[in-house]
Design an enzyme around this catalytic site. Structure first.
Site, PDB file in Angstrom:
ATOM      1  CG  ASP A 141      39.391  95.298  60.986  1.00 31.64           C
ATOM      2  OD1 ASP A 141      40.266  95.001  61.944  1.00 31.64           O
ATOM      3  OD2 ASP A 141      38.350  94.332  60.907  1.00 31.64           O
ATOM      4  CE  LYS A 173      36.899  89.899  69.071  1.00 32.32           C
ATOM      5  NZ  LYS A 173      36.687  89.102  67.791  1.00 32.32           N
ATOM      6  N   GLY A 174      34.825  96.275  69.670  1.00 34.51           N
ATOM      7  CA  GLY A 174      34.068  97.384  69.978  1.00 34.51           C
ATOM      8  C   GLY A 174      33.559  98.407  69.175  1.00 34.51           C
ATOM      9  CD  GLU A 231      39.003  92.983  70.213  1.00 31.32           C
ATOM     10  OE1 GLU A 231      39.688  92.149  69.422  1.00 31.32           O
ATOM     11  OE2 GLU A 231      38.437  94.027  70.002  1.00 31.32           O
ATOM     12  CG  ASN A 254      32.988  82.235  68.947  1.00 32.91           C
ATOM     13  OD1 ASN A 254      33.510  81.735  70.066  1.00 32.91           O
ATOM     14  ND2 ASN A 254      33.748  83.063  68.062  1.00 32.91           N
ATOM     15  CG  LEU A 295      25.542  77.656  68.079  1.00 34.38           C
ATOM     16  CD1 LEU A 295      24.154  76.914  67.911  1.00 34.38           C
ATOM     17  CD2 LEU A 295      26.676  77.066  69.079  1.00 34.38           C
ATOM     18  CG  ASP A 303      32.365  92.303  66.549  1.00 30.63           C
ATOM     19  OD1 ASP A 303      32.507  91.601  67.607  1.00 30.63           O
ATOM     20  OD2 ASP A 303      33.361  92.360  65.743  1.00 30.63           O
TER      21      ASP A 303
HETATM   22  O1  RIB Z   1      35.557  90.534  65.627  1.00 27.40           O
HETATM   23  C1  RIB Z   1      35.987  90.998  64.585  1.00 27.40           C
HETATM   24  C2  RIB Z   1      37.125  91.927  65.015  1.00 27.40           C
HETATM   25  O2  RIB Z   1      38.191  91.258  65.806  1.00 27.40           O
HETATM   26  C3  RIB Z   1      37.988  92.652  63.944  1.00 27.40           C
HETATM   27  O3  RIB Z   1      37.463  93.718  63.290  1.00 27.40           O
HETATM   28  C4  RIB Z   1      39.370  92.660  64.226  1.00 27.40           C
HETATM   29  O4  RIB Z   1      39.957  93.924  64.360  1.00 27.40           O
HETATM   30  C5  RIB Z   1      39.145  92.043  65.834  1.00 27.40           C
HETATM   31  O5  RIB Z   1      39.297  92.851  66.799  1.00 27.40           O
END
Ligand code: RIB
Length: 299
Positions: A13, A40-41, A139, A183, A220, A252
């Site tokens: 990121d 996310k993972g 993803e 969400n 939310l 996450d």
């Molecule tokens: O949920 C946030 C994430 O979504 C970020 O870290 C980004 O890399 C995307 O996958």
């Protein structure tokens, strides 16, 4: 044996914090940036590990500098990396994230890199079978996600599907999910209900349950969360933090917190309260994976 298996992407990121999120054609000067673990993972796996859970993360990276960042970050967080495939043909993924420092809101573009090439053959299903909980998102290629949800269900695991980013799903995804955690924007994608208040969340949850889901948790944002299994309904407010730095990865953190609490056989109310706290605490720093709180940070 790991308590939780997480399937998902790692990306580096690249987060930029500024007075606003730039609009089309605009150049702005920001104040700070961060390069750290995301996807996310990966964020969910880090959240779980920092809470003390034994986590196995299934993912794919490239043989490059961001791939090294992935392995270092996962090892530092004591996450089992034996199921991270290192591809010679693909790059590690990257996400460009603009963060509004006044609100903590963001805009994200993800280049998935290596995990976009995931196939069913890449997955060692025995790893999933040995866990108690299987946690995943949307993803990686959807047929691989479905395959793993099936394996997990057949082996008696608890499946948590965080349907993000939202995409059209076959009915099977709903029947295979024990917990479905969109969400509000994702819930709107699946139901058409725009959520502005608790009543809208109730209506949205009803529509989601009608799709064949068993337990629905709609996060939310600053309004908190809404849970329904068709019999019991729980609404919990978000924790009031004075200064939210960056909401990236809060969903996450929530899913990691939920999986952690479920792995410890806590009641649904306790699970939701823990997940809510983990999500709130994750918003206090810039960045996603590295902002996940430790168990000792929780009340
Ligand atoms: O949920 C946030 C994430 O979504 C970020 O870290 C980004 O890399 C995307 O996958």
């Amino acid at each position: 044996m790991s308590e939780v298996t997480v399937l998902g992407i790692f990306v580096a990121d690249l987060s930029f914090s500024a007075n606003k999120i730039p609009t089309t054609g605009e150049t702005i000067l920001g104040d700070k940036y961060n390069i750290g673990p995301g996807g996310k993972g990966c964020n969910q796996a880090i959240a779980l590990a920092r809470l003390g859970c034994n986590v196995n993360f299934i993912s794919k990276i490239g043989n490059d500098d961001y791939g090294k960042l992935a392995l270092n970050s996962l090892e530092q967080n004591k996450i089992d990396t034996s199921n991270i495939i290192i591809s010679k043909e693909h790059q590690t993924g990257v996400a460009g994230i603009h963060v509004d420092r006044n609100t903590g809101q963001n805009a994200i573009t993800v280049i998935r890199g290596a995990p976009a090439s995931f196939t069913k053959d890449d997955i060692d299903i025995n790893i999933i079978k040995k866990s108690k909980i299987f946690l995943t998102q949307l993803e990686i290629p959807i047929e691989v996600t479905l395959h793993c949800l099936k394996v997990a269900k057949e082996s008696g695991l608890i499946n948590i599907l965080n349907p993000a980013p939202a995409c059209k799903l076959d009915k099977e995804f709903f029947s295979l999910s024990d917990y479905f955690t969109p969400n509000e924007a994702e819930a709107e994608f699946y139901t058409g209900v725009k959520i502005k208040n608790e009543n809208d969340a109730k209506e949205s949850a009803k529509k989601l349950l009608a799709l064949g889901l068993k337990k629905v948790i709609i996060t939310l944002g600053e309004k908190g969360l809404f849970y329904s299994d068709g019999k019991e309904e729980i609404y919990i407010k978000a924790l009031p933090f004075k200064k939210v730095e960056d909401t990236t990865g809060a969903g996450d953190a929530f899913n990691g917190g939920l999986a952690y609490a479920l792995s410890k056989n806590k009641s649904i109310k306790e699970c939701l309260n823990i997940a809510n706290q983990v999500a709130g605490l994750s918003t206090l720093k810039l960045g996603a994976g590295n902002s996940m709180p430790l168990l000792t940070d929780l009340k």
